[in-house]
Design an enzyme around this catalytic site. Structure first.
Site: not given
Ligand code: AMP
Ligand code: TRP
Length: 336
Positions: A115, A198, A201
């Protein structure tokens, strides 16, 4: 050894639209846990501001993540659902953990490196200590199980290290050992434009991800446009080695249809991507369409969403406050 009550905690940042990755890697797996565990789900707005967020956008995104969780099946009657900043104990415990965690531990965190990029001198200090706040989220409730996508594994190992060091330093058996729950075929959903990145968002390319707010046409279009290669689909998964984009679509198909990637692979063996993609687009629309509709309906009722978050925060605070008090006593903060 103290035996701890089985309690699940997980969180999502309101730093943009919820994606298919959030759904398959995390939120979908939370729904079933509501019937077997005590469950606490948090929209982690304190984490979101570790990178710049416009205040109005942050407010909307906080409601949107809450709406997304409810639309995916998180039931505010079964689970505690709230946004992090409403329970100040998170920030208070994070400070203590900033003093427990070691610089060397945080220096190893790959998410910070990704990041912060090349210009880490300009990253916020908050982004650096982000994992300490995440440990505080979990341990404030003495949660025992944390369902997340594969990218959060390292942060959960750090949470265990913090819990253990705290217990050792203060000679207590206070924090439980936290178990990560990383399961399903969708624990690592990759970008539709680059099978080695990955799905996120914050990716500048809209076509790299499926948002839970995308309508049916957009979902189908993004799948059709997803990057692939010119080889036919193989009979077994070994044949997808070195073909990251194809492997990713296979995993998405498997996760959405509750089958294994190997089964799907066999089903399309020898074919090109045209029919596979067309079926995947239909499947995606079938699974995500109702979620999108429900999310949109909920987003129209801000008063309801705000009341869910407010009531959730009050329940979360009732668990967290007494635990934080005990922690203050252990640390030696005077409370005359
Ligand atoms: P975040 O959007 O970073 O707050 O992630 C929230 C949850 O979604 C966490 O448990 C992440 O591990 C999961 N997550 C986010 N992006 C992915 C992805 N591309 N594949 C699988 N899990 C994801
Ligand atoms: N760091 C997690 C992510 O970006 C979000 C998060 C914050 C979290 N606190 C948490 C996840 C506590 C699980 C438990 O994906």
């Amino acid at each position: 050894m103290t035996s701890f009550k089985q309690r699940v905690f997980s969180g999502v940042q309101p730093s943009g639209n919820l994606t298919l990755g959030n759904y398959l890697g995390a939120i979908r797996n939370w729904v079933g846990l509501q019937d077997t565990h005590e469950t606490i789900f948090c929209v982690v707005d304190l984490h979101a501001i570790t990178t710049w967020q416009d205040p109005n956008t942050l407010r909307d995104a906080t409601r949107e993540v809450a709406a997304g969780m409810i639309a995916c099946g998180i039931d505010p009657k079964k689970s505690i659902l709230f946004n992090q900043s409403q329970v100040s104990a998170h920030a208070e415990l994070a400070w203590i953990f900033n003093c427990v965690a070691r610089m060397g531990w945080l220096n190893r965190m790959t998410q910070f490196k990704e990041k912060a990029g090349k210009n880490s001198e300009r990253a916020s200090v908050g982004l650096y200590v982000y994992p300490d706040l995440m440990a505080a989220d979990i341990l404030l409730y003495k949660a025992t199980h944390v369902p997340v996508g594969a990218d959060q594994k390292q942060h959960l190992e750090l949470t265990r290290d913090i819990a253990q060091k705290f217990n050792n330093d203060y000679k207590v058996d206070f924090f439980p050992s936290v178990e990560p729950l990383i399961f399903g075929e969708g624990t690592r959903v990759m970008s539709l434009r680059d099978g080695n990145a990955k799905m996120s968002k914050s990716d500048p390319s809209e076509n790299s991800r499926i948002n839970l707010t995308d309508d049916r046409d957009v979902i189908a279009k993004k799948i059709r446009k997803a990057r692939t290669d010119s080889e036919p689909l193989p009979e077994t998964l070994e044949g997808l080695e070195g073909r990251a984009e194809a492997r990713n679509l296979m995993n998405i198909f498997a996760a959405l249809s509750d089958q294994t990637a190997a089964t799907i692979c066999q089903q399309y063996a020898g074919q090109g991507f045209a029919e596979f993609k067309s079926d995947l687009a239909d499947l995606s629309v079938e699974v995500l369409g109702p979620i999108t509709d429900e999310m949109r309906r909920l987003m129209g009722d801000k008063a309801y969403l705000d009341s869910v978050l407010r009531e959730g925060a009050s329940k979360a605070d009732a668990i967290a406050r007494p635990i934080l008090k005990e922690i203050y006593d252990i640390v030696g903060f005077l409370r005359p």
